[in-house]
Design an enzyme around this catalytic site. Structure first.
Site, PDB file in Angstrom:
ATOM      1  N   LYS A  66       0.797  -1.236   0.000  1.00  0.00           N
ATOM      2  CA  LYS A  66       0.000   0.000   0.000  1.00  0.00           C
ATOM      3  C   LYS A  66       0.831   1.290   0.000  1.00  0.00           C
ATOM      4  CE  LYS A  66      -4.251  -1.779   2.100  1.00  0.00           C
ATOM      5  NZ  LYS A  66      -5.269  -1.565   3.131  1.00  0.00           N
ATOM      6  N   ALA A 128      -2.998   3.991  16.425  1.00  0.00           N
ATOM      7  CA  ALA A 128      -2.416   5.080  15.636  1.00  0.00           C
ATOM      8  C   ALA A 128      -1.598   4.540  14.464  1.00  0.00           C
ATOM      9  CB  ALA A 128      -1.547   5.958  16.536  1.00  0.00           C
ATOM     10  N   ALA A 131      -4.264   1.932   9.536  1.00  0.00           N
ATOM     11  CA  ALA A 131      -5.731   1.957   9.424  1.00  0.00           C
ATOM     12  C   ALA A 131      -6.304   3.167  10.143  1.00  0.00           C
ATOM     13  CB  ALA A 131      -6.330   0.675   9.997  1.00  0.00           C
TER      14      ALA A 131
END
EC number: 1.1.1.25
Length: 277
Positions: A66, A128, A131
């Site tokens: 990603k 944190a 996501a």
């Protein structure tokens, strides 16, 4: 000519995206196919160039690509750039453009179970990581003004808050402090892997004193009801697991690629069946 779509990742055999998207194509009588591609990290660039050369119309990106995918795209949507991750790529006019539908998909999923606009809600984010970042930035982009972040490492929560350029009132909290103050929030969102199978007895926050009408959402969907959701349900909260986020982010990607809106409820029921629910 049949349009090609897909998802790249490693591992990828477990992905529910092909069954969800292919069913939507069939339901809408579209001549298209969605395929799962196993792509190892060391050949990501070659794989992206190959998909582009093949004329793929669009693809999803999952773990571990990603962030790295961003180096191989022609353009990146501003929100995805802020989040620092891409999970959806659109191939149009010879250009690959990256988007992040994780956060926006979550916001749409959350709004679907809230009887009031999210903008008026006081929200607590647990975690944190990646996501949480996608959800925080997308909530801020949607106009939510109060989002606190609780994390085991408070400094990491502070870093997440500081990275956002939108006008949001946010406080970084320890999980202990968040536990004490849980009754002051309208919505609590669990974004960590704590409570995921097989360690189902764990929870980042002990639910004990929620106010009436609180929504508790967990991005995990294995198990369907994590410990935090079970405790919240006992308190009378409205609960939501990660299936909704998964379905809404996929539906948004589908819409970006095809211009067609898939049947959300059909997608959701299919995913639940595939997960054994």
């Amino acid at each position: 000519m049949k349009q090609l779509y897909g998802v790249i990742g490693n591992p990828i055999g477990h992905s529910l995206s092909p069954v969800m998207h292919n069913d939507a194509f069939e339901h809408l009588n579209m001549d298209a196919h969605y395929h799962a591609f196993l792509v190892k990290e060391e050949v990501l660039g070659e794989a992206v160039r190959g998909l582009k050369a093949l004329g793929i119309s669009g693809f999803n990106v999952t773990t571990p690509h990603k962030v790295a995918i961003m180096d191989y795209l022609d353009e990146i949507d501003p929100l995805a750039k802020q989040i620092g991750a891409v999970n959806t790529v659109v191939h149009k006019n010879g250009k690959l453009t990256g988007y992040n539908t994780d956060g926006i998909g979550f916001v749409r999923a959350l709004q679907s179970i809230s009887s009031e606009p999210l903008q008026e809600k006081r929200i607590l984010l647990l975690g944190a990581g990646g996501a949480s970042r996608a959800i925080y930035f997308s909530l801020a982009d949607a106009g939510v003004k109060e989002i606190d972040v609780a994390n085991r490492t408070v400094d990491k929560a502070k870093e997440l808050i500081a990275a956002c350029t939108a006008t949001v009132h946010s406080v970084a909290l320890s999980l202990e402090k968040a536990t004490k103050e849980q009754g002051s929030y309208d919505i609590i969102i669990q974004t960590t892997t704590i409570g995921m199978h097989p360690r189902v007895e764990h929870t980042p926050l002990q639910i004990s004193s929620l106010k009436k009408g609180t929504i508790v959402s967990d991005i995990i969907y294995n198990p369907f009801e994590t410990k935090i959701l079970c405790e919240a349900k006992e308190q009378g909260a409205i609960i939501q697991n990660g299936i909704d986020m998964f379905v809404y982010q996929g539906a948004l990607a589908f819409e970006m690629w095809t211009g067609c809106v898939p049947n959300i409820e059909r997608m959701k029921q299919l995913v639940i069946r595939k997960l054994g629910g």
